[in-house]
Design a protein around this motif. Sequence first.
Motif, short mmCIF file in Angstrom:
data_model
loop_
_atom_site.label_atom_id
_atom_site.label_comp_id
_atom_site.label_asym_id
_atom_site.label_seq_id
_atom_site.Cartn_x
_atom_site.Cartn_y
_atom_site.Cartn_z
N ASN A 1 -1.75 -2.11 11.95
CA ASN A 1 -2.69 -3.12 11.06
C ASN A 1 -2.46 -3.11 9.77
O ASN A 1 -2.99 -3.98 9.22
N ASN A 2 -1.37 -2.23 9.35
CA ASN A 2 -1.09 -2.25 7.78
C ASN A 2 0.13 -2.02 7.31
O ASN A 2 0.52 -0.88 7.16
N SER B 1 2.20 -3.10 5.23
CA SER B 1 2.42 -3.24 3.87
C SER B 1 2.75 -2.01 3.14
O SER B 1 3.03 -1.89 2.16
N CYS C 1 0.93 -1.08 0.23
CA CYS C 1 -0.05 0.08 0.00
C CYS C 1 1.03 1.06 0.12
O CYS C 1 2.30 1.14 0.41
N CYS D 1 -3.69 0.44 -2.64
CA CYS D 1 -2.78 -0.77 -2.50
C CYS D 1 -2.56 -1.36 -3.87
O CYS D 1 -2.96 -2.72 -4.14
N TYR E 1 -5.27 3.06 1.67
CA TYR E 1 -6.06 2.44 0.85
C TYR E 1 -5.54 2.20 -0.70
O TYR E 1 -6.58 1.69 -1.40
C1 LIG Z 1 -4.18 -2.21 4.46
O1 LIG Z 1 -5.16 -1.23 4.28
C2 LIG Z 1 -6.00 -1.62 3.09
C3 LIG Z 1 -6.93 -0.59 3.03
O2 LIG Z 1 -7.52 -0.81 4.45
C4 LIG Z 1 -6.23 -2.82 2.75
O3 LIG Z 1 -6.90 -2.87 1.60
C5 LIG Z 1 -4.89 -3.79 2.77
O4 LIG Z 1 -5.65 -5.10 2.55
C6 LIG Z 1 -4.48 -3.50 3.98
N1 LIG Z 1 -3.43 -4.58 4.05
C7 LIG Z 1 -3.02 -5.25 5.00
C8 LIG Z 1 -2.04 -6.03 4.69
O5 LIG Z 1 -3.90 -5.44 5.96
#
Ligand SMILES: *[C@@H]1O[C@H](CO)[C@@H](O)[C@H](O)[C@H]1NC(C)=O
Length: 496
Positions: A281-282, A284, A81, A89, A87
Motif C-alpha cells: 500500500n505504500n 514509496s 516515505c 514522507c 508516515y
Molecule cells: C504512504 O503512507 C503515508 C502515511 O500513511 C502517506 O502519507 C503517504 O501518502 C503514503 N504514500 C502512498 C504513495 O500511498
Amino acid sequence: MRPNFALTLQALWTAVCQAAMQHYPAAWGHYDVCKSQIYSDEGLTWDFMACQPEAADMTQFLKVTLDPPNITCGDPPETYCALENPYMCNNECDASTEELAHPPKLMFDTEGRNPTTFWQSSSWKKYPKALLVNITLSWNKTIELTDDIVLTFESGRPEQMVLEKSLDYGRSWQPYQFYATDCLDAFTMEPKTVQDLTQHTLLDIICTEEYSRGYVWKYDKTVRFEIKDRFALFAGPRLHNMASLYGQLDTTKNLRDFFTITDLRVRLLRPATGATMVDENNLSRYFYAISDIKVQGRCKCNLHANSCVFDREKLICECEHNTTGPDCGRCKRNYQGRAWSAGSYLPIPKGTANVCVPNNVGPVKCSCNPFGSVSDRCNATGVCVCKAGTSGPKCQQCLRGFIWDNGCKSRVCDNELLRCQNGGVCVNNVRCSCPSAYTGVLCEKPRCETELGGCKGAESGQAPVTSPSIGTFLMLLLLLLSSALLTEASYWPAGL
Ligand SMILES: *[C@@H]1O[C@H](CO)[C@@H](O)[C@H](O)[C@H]1NC(C)=O
Ligand SMILES: *[C@@H]1O[C@H](CO)[C@@H](O)[C@H](O)[C@H]1NC(C)=O
Ligand SMILES: *[C@@H]1O[C@H](CO)[C@@H](O)[C@H](O)[C@H]1NC(C)=O
Ligand SMILES: *[C@@H]1O[C@H](CO)[C@@H](O)[C@H](O)[C@H]1NC(C)=O
Ligand SMILES: *[C@@H]1O[C@H](CO)[C@@H](O)[C@H](O)[C@H]1NC(C)=O
Ligand SMILES: *[C@@H]1O[C@H](CO)[C@@H](O)[C@H](O)[C@H]1NC(C)=O
Ligand SMILES: [Ca+2]
C-alpha cells in the motif's frame, strides 16, 4: 593484524605518495621512477627501472551509465516515505530543481559538512515486478584496484545485488561478488565472508550476507568489495619474503587480472524492504539511494610509466622505455627490435624495465666495434657491451694493460722477459706466432700431432711425462723474482 594490511597493500602495490615513501624500507621496492641518469665508464647514461603511477581516487575519471536510463527519480517529481517509518514522507525528488534533484554525479562528489548528497532511483512502483538498476562505471582504460570498493547506501542496503567487472571495455562481464540477505535463496550460493577465504581460494567468487542485514543499515550503510583482505591473504600472515611476493605478483597472471578492470557494474536487484513483507500500500518507501562510491586504483601501464594523465576526458599512461599504447602495451614504431614485455617488479627494489629496443640494431645503428664488443648489436638499453679489456662507447678502446689486436688482448709477449720460445715471433705483444712444431702461449709446447712425431705419451691419453715447459718455468721464475723483491727477508740465492 589489521594495521598490517595497509602495509601489505603498500608493499604489493606501493600505493604510497612520495612523501610517505621515505618511511618504508627501500627493500620493499619503489616503483615511482622510470629512469635516472647515472655516471658509468662511458660517461652519463640512463638507468631504466620498472615504474608505475601512484594510486588515486579513480572516481574522478569515470563515466557513469544507468540502465534503465530514466531510472533516476524526479521526472516526474515524486515524494518518498522513510523505509523505517511510512508516515515520514518528507523526501521530495524533483529533477528540475537543483536542491531536490538526485542525479548520478552525486555518488562521486566530495562529501563536506553539508547534508549528504546522493543519487536516488524512482520508487518500486511496479512491485512485484523486480526493481532492477544497473550502474556502470567506465574508465575506457585498464586500471588496477588498490583498495576496497565501498558503496554507501542512504536508504538501506539492497537485499540483493551483484558487483561485476569487465576487463574488455564492457564487452564481457564477470561477477566480483554477490550480496544478499539470503544467498541460498537469491543466488543458490552458500553464504560466505572474506574471512572464509584462504590463500588458495582468495580469487573465489562468493556470496556474502555481511552487508545486507536488516535494519542495522541506519548505522552501517556501506557495502564493500574487500580487496585489502584479499591482498593480506595473498601475502600470508607475515611478510618476510618480499622477493617471493613480488615474484608471485609478477608470475601470477590470474591474481593481477583479478584486480584489473576497465569497467565496474553494480546490479541492484532488490531494494531494502526492512521486513519480510513488502507494504504494497505504500511503495514509496522502497527505492535505491547511493551517496558515495569509492574506487581507489591506478592506471595500468605495465610498469612502463609513472604518470597517467587525464586529458580530453581520457586517462593516458605517459609511456617511457620506448613503449606506447593506452597501457604502454606495445613497443613504439622503430623500437621493435625484440618482443614487447611488461616491466617486472623483480629484482627488488627497482625491478627490471624491459625497455623496447630499436629495430635493426647492429653496425647500422649502434656501430659497436665487431671485435671489441660482445655482439655487433646493442643491448636492450642501446649500449654496446664490451669484451674484457675493452671500453669506449663503441668498444673500440683498450683498457690499460691491453693491446688492440682485433679486440683488446692482454700483453702476452715481448722481446725481453716474455720471449716467444722455439723460434716463435711476438706479434704486437698479444700473441706468439709459433713454428708449426710448437704451440702454447709462448710456443713452449711441442705439438702432439702424430704425423709430426714426438710428444710421446700424449697419444696414449695419459698426461705427457715431460719436464715443465720453458714458458711455465720462465713465468714461475718471474713470479718468484717479483715476490722475492717484495719480501724483506729474501731467501733467493744472491748469485742468481
Ligand atoms: C504512504 O503512507 C503515508 C502515511 O500513511 C502517506 O502519507 C503517504 O501518502 C503514503 N504514500 C502512498 C504513495 O500511498
Ligand atoms: C522509462 O522509460 C520507459 C520507456 O520510455 C517507460 O516504460 C518507463 O516507465 C520509464 N521508467 C520510469 C521509472 O520513468
Ligand atoms: C543489467 O545487466 C544485466 C546483465 O548484463 C542485463 O541482463 C540487464 O538487462 C541489464 N539491465 C537491467 C535494467 O537490469
Ligand atoms: C576510448 O578510448 C579510445 C582510445 O584509447 C578512443 O578511441 C575511444 O573513442 C574511447 N571511447 C569512449 C567511449 O570514450
Ligand atoms: C627511446 O628512444 C629515444 C630516441 O631514440 C632515446 O633517446 C631513448 O634513450 C630511448 N629510451 C629507451 C628507454 O630506450
Ligand atoms: C646494457 O649494458 C650496459 C653496460 O654494460 C648495462 O649497464 C645495462 O644494464 C645493459 N642493459 C640491459 C638491458 O642489459
Ligand atoms: Ca555524495
